[in-house]
Design a protein around this motif. Structure first.
Motif, PDB file in Angstrom:
ATOM      1  N   LYS A  31       0.856  -1.196   0.000  1.00 27.58           N
ATOM      2  CA  LYS A  31       0.000   0.000   0.000  1.00 27.58           C
ATOM      3  C   LYS A  31       0.890   1.244   0.000  1.00 27.58           C
ATOM      4  N   GLY A  32       0.562   2.174  -0.891  1.00 26.42           N
ATOM      5  CA  GLY A  32       1.309   3.419  -0.966  1.00 26.42           C
ATOM      6  C   GLY A  32       2.463   3.394  -1.956  1.00 26.42           C
ATOM      7  N   GLU A  33       2.851   2.213  -2.442  1.00 24.71           N
ATOM      8  CA  GLU A  33       3.908   2.139  -3.453  1.00 24.71           C
ATOM      9  C   GLU A  33       3.397   2.689  -4.778  1.00 24.71           C
ATOM     10  N   LYS A  34       4.329   3.232  -5.552  1.00 25.58           N
ATOM     11  CA  LYS A  34       3.990   3.741  -6.874  1.00 25.58           C
ATOM     12  C   LYS A  34       3.773   2.558  -7.830  1.00 25.58           C
ATOM     13  N   MET A  35       2.704   2.625  -8.601  1.00 25.18           N
ATOM     14  CA  MET A  35       2.438   1.594  -9.609  1.00 25.18           C
ATOM     15  C   MET A  35       3.468   1.718 -10.722  1.00 25.18           C
ATOM     16  N   LYS A  39       1.991   6.500 -17.055  1.00 21.58           N
ATOM     17  CA  LYS A  39       2.886   7.629 -16.876  1.00 21.58           C
ATOM     18  C   LYS A  39       2.536   8.460 -15.653  1.00 21.58           C
ATOM     19  N   GLU A  40       1.314   8.281 -15.141  1.00 19.06           N
ATOM     20  CA  GLU A  40       0.899   9.056 -13.980  1.00 19.06           C
ATOM     21  C   GLU A  40       1.487   8.452 -12.709  1.00 19.06           C
ATOM     22  N   ASP A  41       1.577   9.266 -11.684  1.00 20.34           N
ATOM     23  CA  ASP A  41       2.079   8.792 -10.399  1.00 20.34           C
ATOM     24  C   ASP A  41       0.929   8.224  -9.575  1.00 20.34           C
ATOM     25  N   LEU A  42       0.494   7.046  -9.949  1.00 19.04           N
ATOM     26  CA  LEU A  42      -0.577   6.386  -9.210  1.00 19.04           C
ATOM     27  C   LEU A  42       0.026   5.513  -8.128  1.00 19.04           C
TER      28      LEU A  42
END
Length: 151
Positions: A31-35, A39-42
């Protein structure tokens, strides 16, 4: 290439993975890690683990089914432990398969055996069928498109 995915909104799976090195996890997220897609910071809003259950062709649903049954038979005890030690919000098999409809083939029927359904249902595991456009047709369309551009 069937994948088994497990998701929890409140519990990380890292301790389970560390205690069960024989459980064949190939990817995790916290949880909270960047996918790592797009290109977006999801950011992930949950914890997840992924297991490759079958490396068979997407056209071989019968073979993927056999591999899912074997996976449940071999790793059933791991799954029972996981279910009792973690709040699992969703776990499912994801079966990718290709559309085989064309000018002469008007219907596509894909069968999942009762043995698979019973074994998965006994653990409350879902089965997701992910239909994809045929890869060969994409390559053929791209080749035609590239040829047209050159003309």
């Amino acid at each position: 290439m069937c994948i088994f995915r497990v998701v929890s909104k409140v519990h990380s799976f890292q301790e389970f993975i560390d205690l069960n090195p024989d459980f064949p996890v190939y990817k995790t997220h916290e949880k909270g890690e960047k996918m790592d897609i797009g290109k977006e910071d999801l950011l992930y809003e949950d914890y997840g683990i992924y297991v490759e259950v079958s490396d068979r062709s997407w056209r071989d649903i019968e073979g993927q089914t056999i591999d899912m049954i074997s996976f449940l038979e071999v790793y059933g005890p791991f799954l029972e432990t996981l279910r009792t030690t973690h709040q699992v919000d969703d776990w499912r098999f994801d079966i990718p398969y290709e559309c085989q409809l064309n000018d002469t083939n008007y219907v596509q029927c894909n069968y999942l055996s009762p043995k698979l359904i019973k074994k998965a249902a006994s653990l409350d595991i879902g089965i997701e069928l992910s239909l994809y456009w045929p890869a060969e047709e994409e390559e053929e369309a791209k080749a035609i498109n590239d040829k047209t551009k050159l003309s």
